[in-house]
Design a protein around this motif. Structure first.
Motif, PDB file in Angstrom:
ATOM      1  N   LEU B 266       0.917  -1.157  -0.112  1.00 42.09           N
ATOM      2  CA  LEU B 266      -0.023  -0.072   0.024  1.00 42.09           C
ATOM      3  C   LEU B 266       0.934   1.391   0.100  1.00 42.09           C
ATOM      4  O   LEU B 266       0.670   2.203  -0.595  1.00 42.09           O
ATOM      5  CB  LEU B 266      -0.798  -0.065   1.283  1.00 42.09           C
ATOM      6  N   GLN B 267       2.117   1.277   0.767  1.00 42.52           N
ATOM      7  CA  GLN B 267       2.783   2.249   0.823  1.00 42.52           C
ATOM      8  C   GLN B 267       3.570   2.700  -0.438  1.00 42.52           C
ATOM      9  O   GLN B 267       3.618   3.853  -1.000  1.00 42.52           O
ATOM     10  CB  GLN B 267       3.862   2.235   1.891  1.00 42.52           C
ATOM     11  N   TYR B 269       2.321   1.811  -3.370  1.00 42.01           N
ATOM     12  CA  TYR B 269       1.324   2.197  -4.307  1.00 42.01           C
ATOM     13  C   TYR B 269       1.020   3.546  -4.032  1.00 42.01           C
ATOM     14  O   TYR B 269       0.863   4.558  -4.979  1.00 42.01           O
ATOM     15  CB  TYR B 269      -0.044   1.270  -3.985  1.00 42.01           C
ATOM     16  N   ILE B 270       1.101   3.970  -2.901  1.00 44.14           N
ATOM     17  CA  ILE B 270       0.414   5.447  -2.320  1.00 44.14           C
ATOM     18  C   ILE B 270       1.318   6.584  -2.795  1.00 44.14           C
ATOM     19  O   ILE B 270       1.433   7.279  -3.522  1.00 44.14           O
ATOM     20  CB  ILE B 270       0.135   5.694  -1.001  1.00 44.14           C
ATOM     21  N   VAL B 273       1.007   6.471  -6.609  1.00 47.73           N
ATOM     22  CA  VAL B 273      -0.107   7.471  -7.203  1.00 47.73           C
ATOM     23  C   VAL B 273       0.069   8.762  -6.852  1.00 47.73           C
ATOM     24  O   VAL B 273      -0.286   9.660  -7.760  1.00 47.73           O
ATOM     25  CB  VAL B 273      -1.088   6.769  -6.740  1.00 47.73           C
ATOM     26  N   LEU B 274       0.772   9.297  -5.644  1.00 54.01           N
ATOM     27  CA  LEU B 274       0.868  10.522  -5.312  1.00 54.01           C
ATOM     28  C   LEU B 274       1.866  11.337  -6.373  1.00 54.01           C
ATOM     29  O   LEU B 274       1.741  12.370  -6.764  1.00 54.01           O
ATOM     30  CB  LEU B 274       1.169  10.946  -4.008  1.00 54.01           C
TER      31      LEU B 274
END
Lengths: 78, 287
Positions: B266-267, B269-270, B273-274
């Protein structure tokens, strides 16, 4: 234990606790809305799930930073 | 062995100290205590973070190069299928949130995603394996195993996460100025929310939101990984207590590792994406 490190332990505890409180409220509101949306429109579930994880990470960010800093204060500084 | 003689808090401190190379009392060398490491100041380098971040990036290059060399146009199988899935996933994320022409963004998103994932993945390796190997090899070379600090997860080092976030910040500034012009970029900072009569308030708000981008990117990754690492270390301290605590600790470690698989992906991915969203905002000509 002297006064300075006692203060540091209190500071670390406050950071951890308040961070957890914020994250709990934020993720709770977010996931209730996601469930609501999923119940209304089940065909949007894949999109909602990926967006949910992204926003959970963003909501989680500041509390997690507080947790990281709090643990750093507890174990690194104090 | 070095670790058995330590108390719990020394054990935790030992795991949180980087192997630092820098200047001690005028000559260059490795720090032997945490105090020496922090007294080295700016001109020092965290050798373990550098080593593992470069090692993971080499693993990334190697794996993707092998897949690229072996790629066939037929029905992909196994390994090639997996790599294609990763690339397609990143490609879709870029297509969803980036609406301009730029050859840099998609490859950069792939590198960020896989590299951060691999750096975070070091967290799942049981925390004493690699440091103990390092301590044993230092002992074999005639050094002091107590001073062999070794922090294997590069993303628990704020220097690494801030380095990545600042590189992205520089790219944001570069593309903002390239696509909006220096005047356009500055006028966006100065005139955006409240028009020209609210200039000081605009500058304050937009300046804060500009500076907050790299800081929140870096601290989000660092905070998550650091907290996860500390919990692994705290679980590991249970092994020295009692056989019952040890078994309980083993179960806890497996459970936390399974949960951590979600967090590390998740980290990564975030962060990816950011980065894509910030690059998109840098290309935007008018609000």
């Amino acid at each position: 234990m002297n006064e300075v490190s006692a203060m540091l332990y209190i500071a670390g505890g406050l950071m951890l606790g308040l961070g957890a409180l914020g994250a709990a409220v934020g993720v709770g509101v977010l996931s209730s809305k996601v469930l609501e949306g999923a119940a209304r429109q089940p065909e949007l579930v894949p999109m909602l799930t990926s967006k949910f994880f992204m926003f959970m990470g963003i909501v989680d960010a500041v509390p997690m930073i507080a947790v990281g800093m709090g643990l750093y204060v507890l174990f690194g500084v104090a | 062995m070095s670790v058995e003689t330590l108390t719990t808090s020394e054990y935790i401190k030992h795991h949180l100290t980087n192997l630092t190379y820098g200047q001690i009392d005028g000559h260059w060398g490795f720090a032997h205590t945490a105090e020496q490491a922090s007294s080295m100041g700016f001109w020092s380098i965290n050798v373990d973070s550098m080593f593992w971040s470069l090692a993971t990036v080499l693993i990334f290059f190697f794996v993707f190069r092998v897949a690229g060399k072996k790629a066939t146009t037929g029905v992909p199988t196994g390994f090639q299928n997996f790599i294609e899935m990763v690339i397609e996933f990143v490609d879709n994320s870029v297509r969803d949130s980036f609406n301009y022409q730029n050859k840099l963004v998609a490859p950069m998103a792939l590198s960020i995603f896989v590299w951060i994932f691999l750096m975070n993945f070091m967290d799942l390796i049981p925390i004493d394996w690699l440091p103990q190997i390092a301590a044993l090899s230092v002992e074999a070379m005639g050094g002091d195993p107590h001073s062999a600090f070794f922090k294997v997860v590069p993303s628990t080092d704020p220097n690494i996460t801030f380095g990545m976030a600042i590189s992205i910040f520089i790219l944001i500034l570069y593309y903002s100025i390239k696509h909006k012009g220096l005047g356009g970029f500055l006028s966006e900072l100065a005139f955006h929310p409240f028009g020209k009569w609210g200039l000081p308030a605009n500058l304050l708000l937009e300046g804060v939101s500009l500076i907050a981008k790299p800081i929140s990117l870096a601290l989000r990754l660092f905070g998550n990984m650091y907290a996860g690492e500390i919990i692994f270390i705290l679980i590991a301290t249970m092994y020295s207590a009692h056989i019952g605590f040890g078994i309980f600790g083993g179960i806890l470690q497996v459970v936390w590792a399974l949960f951590h698989v979600l967090i590390i992906t998740l980290q990564a991915y975030i962060f990816m994406v950011l980065t894509i969203v910030y690059m998109d905002m840098a290309h935007q000509k008018d609000h």
